[in-house]
Motif scaffolding. Structure first.
Motif, PDB file in Angstrom:
ATOM      1  N   VAL A   1      -2.239   2.304  11.241  1.00 60.53           N
ATOM      2  CA  VAL A   1      -1.872   3.671  10.863  1.00 60.53           C
ATOM      3  C   VAL A   1      -0.367   3.762  10.611  1.00 60.53           C
ATOM      4  O   VAL A   1       0.080   4.410   9.654  1.00 60.53           O
ATOM      5  N   VAL A   2       0.423   3.109  11.440  1.00 64.41           N
ATOM      6  CA  VAL A   2       1.881   3.107  11.261  1.00 64.41           C
ATOM      7  C   VAL A   2       2.241   2.512   9.898  1.00 64.41           C
ATOM      8  O   VAL A   2       3.065   3.062   9.166  1.00 64.41           O
ATOM      9  N   TYR A   3       1.610   1.401   9.527  1.00 65.58           N
ATOM     10  CA  TYR A   3       1.959   0.765   8.251  1.00 65.58           C
ATOM     11  C   TYR A   3       1.466   1.561   7.050  1.00 65.58           C
ATOM     12  O   TYR A   3       2.115   1.548   6.002  1.00 65.58           O
ATOM     13  N   ARG A   4       0.371   2.282   7.194  1.00 65.93           N
ATOM     14  CA  ARG A   4      -0.044   3.193   6.116  1.00 65.93           C
ATOM     15  C   ARG A   4       1.020   4.281   5.932  1.00 65.93           C
ATOM     16  O   ARG A   4       1.363   4.650   4.808  1.00 65.93           O
ATOM     17  N   THR A   5       1.511   4.803   7.048  1.00 69.53           N
ATOM     18  CA  THR A   5       2.563   5.820   7.011  1.00 69.53           C
ATOM     19  C   THR A   5       3.828   5.265   6.369  1.00 69.53           C
ATOM     20  O   THR A   5       4.451   5.924   5.527  1.00 69.53           O
ATOM     21  N   LEU A   6       4.207   4.055   6.766  1.00 65.98           N
ATOM     22  CA  LEU A   6       5.411   3.428   6.203  1.00 65.98           C
ATOM     23  C   LEU A   6       5.261   3.176   4.703  1.00 65.98           C
ATOM     24  O   LEU A   6       6.221   3.359   3.943  1.00 65.98           O
ATOM     25  N   MET A   7       4.089   2.747   4.274  1.00 66.41           N
ATOM     26  CA  MET A   7       3.853   2.520   2.838  1.00 66.41           C
ATOM     27  C   MET A   7       4.102   3.801   2.052  1.00 66.41           C
ATOM     28  O   MET A   7       4.816   3.792   1.041  1.00 66.41           O
ATOM     29  N   THR A   8       3.525   4.886   2.527  1.00 69.89           N
ATOM     30  CA  THR A   8       3.691   6.168   1.840  1.00 69.89           C
ATOM     31  C   THR A   8       5.146   6.602   1.856  1.00 69.89           C
ATOM     32  O   THR A   8       5.688   7.037   0.826  1.00 69.89           O
ATOM     33  N   SER A   9       5.789   6.460   2.998  1.00 75.53           N
ATOM     34  CA  SER A   9       7.197   6.832   3.118  1.00 75.53           C
ATOM     35  C   SER A   9       8.070   6.013   2.173  1.00 75.53           C
ATOM     36  O   SER A   9       8.967   6.549   1.517  1.00 75.53           O
TER      37      SER A   9
ATOM     38  N   GLN B   1      11.276   2.988  -2.569  1.00 75.80           N
ATOM     39  CA  GLN B   1      11.515   1.643  -2.035  1.00 75.80           C
ATOM     40  C   GLN B   1      10.238   0.812  -2.228  1.00 75.80           C
ATOM     41  O   GLN B   1       9.531   0.494  -1.262  1.00 75.80           O
ATOM     42  N   PRO B   2       9.925   0.458  -3.468  1.00 73.73           N
ATOM     43  CA  PRO B   2       8.651  -0.226  -3.722  1.00 73.73           C
ATOM     44  C   PRO B   2       8.531  -1.586  -3.044  1.00 73.73           C
ATOM     45  O   PRO B   2       7.430  -1.986  -2.665  1.00 73.73           O
TER      46      PRO B   2
ATOM     47  N   GLY C   1       5.545  -2.670  -0.496  1.00 74.22           N
ATOM     48  CA  GLY C   1       4.762  -3.898  -0.626  1.00 74.22           C
ATOM     49  C   GLY C   1       4.730  -4.701   0.663  1.00 74.22           C
ATOM     50  O   GLY C   1       3.678  -5.232   1.046  1.00 74.22           O
ATOM     51  N   VAL C   2       5.863  -4.802   1.340  1.00 77.19           N
ATOM     52  CA  VAL C   2       5.921  -5.501   2.628  1.00 77.19           C
ATOM     53  C   VAL C   2       4.996  -4.810   3.624  1.00 77.19           C
ATOM     54  O   VAL C   2       4.224  -5.463   4.333  1.00 77.19           O
ATOM     55  N   CYS C   3       5.064  -3.496   3.672  1.00 82.58           N
ATOM     56  CA  CYS C   3       4.222  -2.737   4.605  1.00 82.58           C
ATOM     57  C   CYS C   3       2.740  -2.882   4.273  1.00 82.58           C
ATOM     58  O   CYS C   3       1.908  -2.964   5.179  1.00 82.58           O
TER      59      CYS C   3
END
Length: 169
Positions: A110-118, A124-125, A129-131
């Motif tokens: 869930v944290v990484y889904r949030t980070l991807m969206t953020s 910051q594409p 991608g890393v997330c």
């Protein structure tokens, strides 16, 4: 100044500390798991991923002009120590470790889904991608644990019934 970029930077620091906590928890599980080799091997594999994830997050932080938070990492290590102590004191340590690890992996996803969206909103594409890559690893670990949970619980309960055999770890 409150911006999507500033929030992303803060959340990346949190994620890095979360991975430090994960590393410590996984190391504790590895040291203590003796009778469940399949689970131990998968945790060893995920520990390597976790260390790589920390390095990737640190790189993302540095690319944005930030760095990991020593205070957050210290707190994360302290939390991991507390989790480890609670498990050691329990008679069903392997099951509690499995439940905790599954829960933690799900939270990380869930944290990484949030980070991807953020990262996408903050333009910051590369970080998105890393997330996304890390998200796939966390989901894979959570899925492995979910799939193997019934077998590990059965193994624990069978071992529990055998005289002179340790089941807890």
């Amino acid at each position: 100044m409150n911006t999507a970029r500033a929030q992303l930077l803060d959340w990346l620091r949190n994620a890095h500390a979360m991975e430090v906590q994960s590393e410590e928890m996984l190391k504790t599980h590895i040291r203590r798991l003796h009778h469940y080799p399949q689970l131990r091997d998968r945790i060893v594999s995920h520990l390597a991923e976790t260390c790589e994830q920390q390095a990737k997050l640190e790189h993302c932080l540095r690319e944005m002009g930030g760095e990991p938070s020593g205070l957050r990492e210290f707190s994360a290590r302290f939390l991991a120590l507390g989790h480890g102590l609670l498990q050691v004191a329990s008679t069903d340590e392997v099951v509690k470790s499995l439940v905790l690890t599954y829960s933690f992996e799900s939270m990380e996803a869930v944290v990484y889904r949030t980070l991807m969206t953020s990262a996408e909103v903050a333009a910051q594409p590369e970080i998105a991608g890393v997330c996304e890559d890390i998200l796939r690893q966390e989901e894979a670990m959570a899925e492995w644990l979910r799939e193997h949970l019934p077998d590990i619980v059965r193994q624990y309960l069978v071992r529990l019934e055998l005289p002179g055999i340790q089941a807890k770890r």
